[in-house]
Write a protein that holds these residues in place. Structure first.
Motif, short mmCIF file in Angstrom:
data_model
loop_
_atom_site.label_atom_id
_atom_site.label_comp_id
_atom_site.label_asym_id
_atom_site.label_seq_id
_atom_site.Cartn_x
_atom_site.Cartn_y
_atom_site.Cartn_z
N SER A 216 0.80 -1.22 0.00
CA SER A 216 0.00 0.00 0.00
C SER A 216 0.84 1.27 0.00
O SER A 216 0.51 2.25 -0.69
N TRP A 217 1.92 1.31 0.78
CA TRP A 217 2.69 2.55 0.89
C TRP A 217 3.36 2.91 -0.42
O TRP A 217 3.33 4.08 -0.84
N TRP A 218 3.96 1.93 -1.09
CA TRP A 218 4.56 2.22 -2.38
C TRP A 218 3.51 2.56 -3.43
O TRP A 218 3.73 3.43 -4.28
N ALA A 219 2.36 1.90 -3.36
CA ALA A 219 1.28 2.21 -4.30
C ALA A 219 0.81 3.64 -4.14
O ALA A 219 0.55 4.35 -5.12
N LEU A 220 0.71 4.07 -2.89
CA LEU A 220 0.28 5.44 -2.61
C LEU A 220 1.29 6.44 -3.18
O LEU A 220 0.91 7.44 -3.81
N LEU A 221 2.57 6.17 -2.97
CA LEU A 221 3.63 7.07 -3.45
C LEU A 221 3.69 7.09 -4.98
O LEU A 221 3.70 8.16 -5.60
N VAL A 222 3.71 5.91 -5.59
CA VAL A 222 3.85 5.84 -7.05
C VAL A 222 2.65 6.47 -7.75
O VAL A 222 2.80 7.25 -8.71
N SER A 223 1.43 6.16 -7.30
CA SER A 223 0.24 6.70 -7.96
C SER A 223 0.14 8.21 -7.77
O SER A 223 -0.29 8.93 -8.68
N ALA A 224 0.55 8.71 -6.61
CA ALA A 224 0.51 10.15 -6.37
C ALA A 224 1.52 10.88 -7.25
O ALA A 224 1.20 11.93 -7.84
N LEU A 225 2.74 10.35 -7.35
CA LEU A 225 3.75 10.96 -8.21
C LEU A 225 3.31 10.94 -9.67
O LEU A 225 3.50 11.92 -10.40
N PHE A 226 2.72 9.83 -10.10
CA PHE A 226 2.21 9.75 -11.47
C PHE A 226 1.14 10.81 -11.70
O PHE A 226 1.13 11.49 -12.74
N PHE A 227 0.23 10.97 -10.74
CA PHE A 227 -0.88 11.91 -10.91
C PHE A 227 -0.36 13.34 -10.98
O PHE A 227 -0.85 14.14 -11.78
N GLY A 228 0.62 13.68 -10.14
CA GLY A 228 1.20 15.01 -10.21
C GLY A 228 1.92 15.25 -11.52
O GLY A 228 1.78 16.32 -12.14
N ALA A 229 2.71 14.26 -11.96
CA ALA A 229 3.44 14.40 -13.22
C ALA A 229 2.51 14.51 -14.41
O ALA A 229 2.82 15.21 -15.39
#
Length: 299
Positions: A170-183
């Motif tokens: 969950s923690w990596w999923a939260l980080l990766v999806s958030a970074l993708f959404f910002g980018a």
């Protein structure tokens, strides 16, 4: 006992080549991207052939075409991935959940962005200068609202967050999806490094945790669509840098960190703080449930 929810698991009888080339998280993301690109090209060709994307097309028809471009390829690619690769019913898009979860998300989105505007108003940053009863609300609803809400949530939460969570937790999923959404919003008009970071933190984390807690894509879609529609069409604020045609004609004053500048209120510390508050609440709920998913090698 932790209440961990995983939508898809590799069949125990799958041969090793299928484990890597079909069922692994990376393989499923690649398969989705390939189908999504092919369907997008086909949809673009069809709509151009019909003349719906032409400069002379009526605004409502053009808005419908943009909605189809944003939502349909992502939805079809996702359903194909779930049905033929993951071989499971799409519980996160179950018909019985579409209306109640979608409405709940819409209400939450309207309330949340109204709270952002209310705080900006109290701080002297948001000003109403008039009204515009002839605002083009239907194209905005189709494109910035439903189109963005459906298409972007399927990609960012249904594919990236969910599948990364199944592999890395969950923690990596939260980080990766958030970074993708910002980018993904970095190329918008008026975007800056700060606006992309704000989108990643306030929306990427919030939508990711909302999906984690509810396991419902309609809830995320409703919140996303209502946030965008309220921002642009109700309150007359640019939506992620794109021009707003709102029922309320408004201006914002003060430094960009407060008003959000030309990008819109999404780049304001007010939106950042309120969304982080909601995200924190969802994190507390997830922790109490014990629903955080550990990485695959620890399960």
């Amino acid at each position: 006992m932790p209440n961990v929810t995983i939508a898809c698991t590799t069949p125990a009888t799958a041969p090793s080549w299928q484990r890597w080339l079909l069922f692994s998280p990376l393989a499923r993301i690649v398969i989705f991207v390939a189908m999504f690109l092919l369907l997008s090209l086909a949809m673009n060709a069809l709509l151009h052939g019909l003349g719906w994307l032409g400069k002379d097309a009526p605004s409502t028809l053009h808005g419908l075409a943009q909605f189809l471009m944003r939502a349909l390829p992502a939805l079809l690619a996702y359903l194909l991935l779930v049905r033929f690769v993951e071989r499971r019913p799409p519980a996160e898009l179950a018909p019985r959940r579409l209306l109640p979860d979608g409405i709940a998300g819409i209400v939450a989105g309207l309330l949340l962005f109204s709270a952002v505007v209310g705080v900006l108003y109290l701080l002297g940053s948001y000003h109403i200068t008039g009204t515009n009863p002839h605002a083009q609300w239907l194209p905005a609803l189709l494109v910035a609202g439903l189109g963005a809400g459906i298409g972007e949530e399927i990609i960012a939460r249904g594919v990236i967050f969910r599948i990364v969570e199944e592999g890395l937790g969950s923690w990596w999923a939260l980080l990766v999806s958030a970074l993708f959404f910002g980018a993904a919003h970095a190329g918008n008009p008026g975007a800056t490094l700060w606006s992309s970071a704000a989108i990643a933190i306030e929306a990427g984390l919030l939508f990711g945790m909302l999906y984690h807690v509810t396991r419902s894509l309609p809830a995320c879609m409703g919140l996303h669509a209502a946030w965008n529609f309220a921002q642009g069409t109700i309150y007359g604020i640019p939506v992620s840098g794109t021009r707003a045609d709102g029922w309320l004609v408004s201006t914002r004053s003060g430094p960009d960190w407060l008003s959000g500048g030309v990008f819109g209120a999404e780049a304001s510390v007010v939106a950042l703080a309120l969304c982080l508050l909601c995200t924190t609440g969802l994190l507390i709920v997830a922790r109490r449930r014990g629903s955080f998913v550990p990485p695959a090698w620890r399960r």
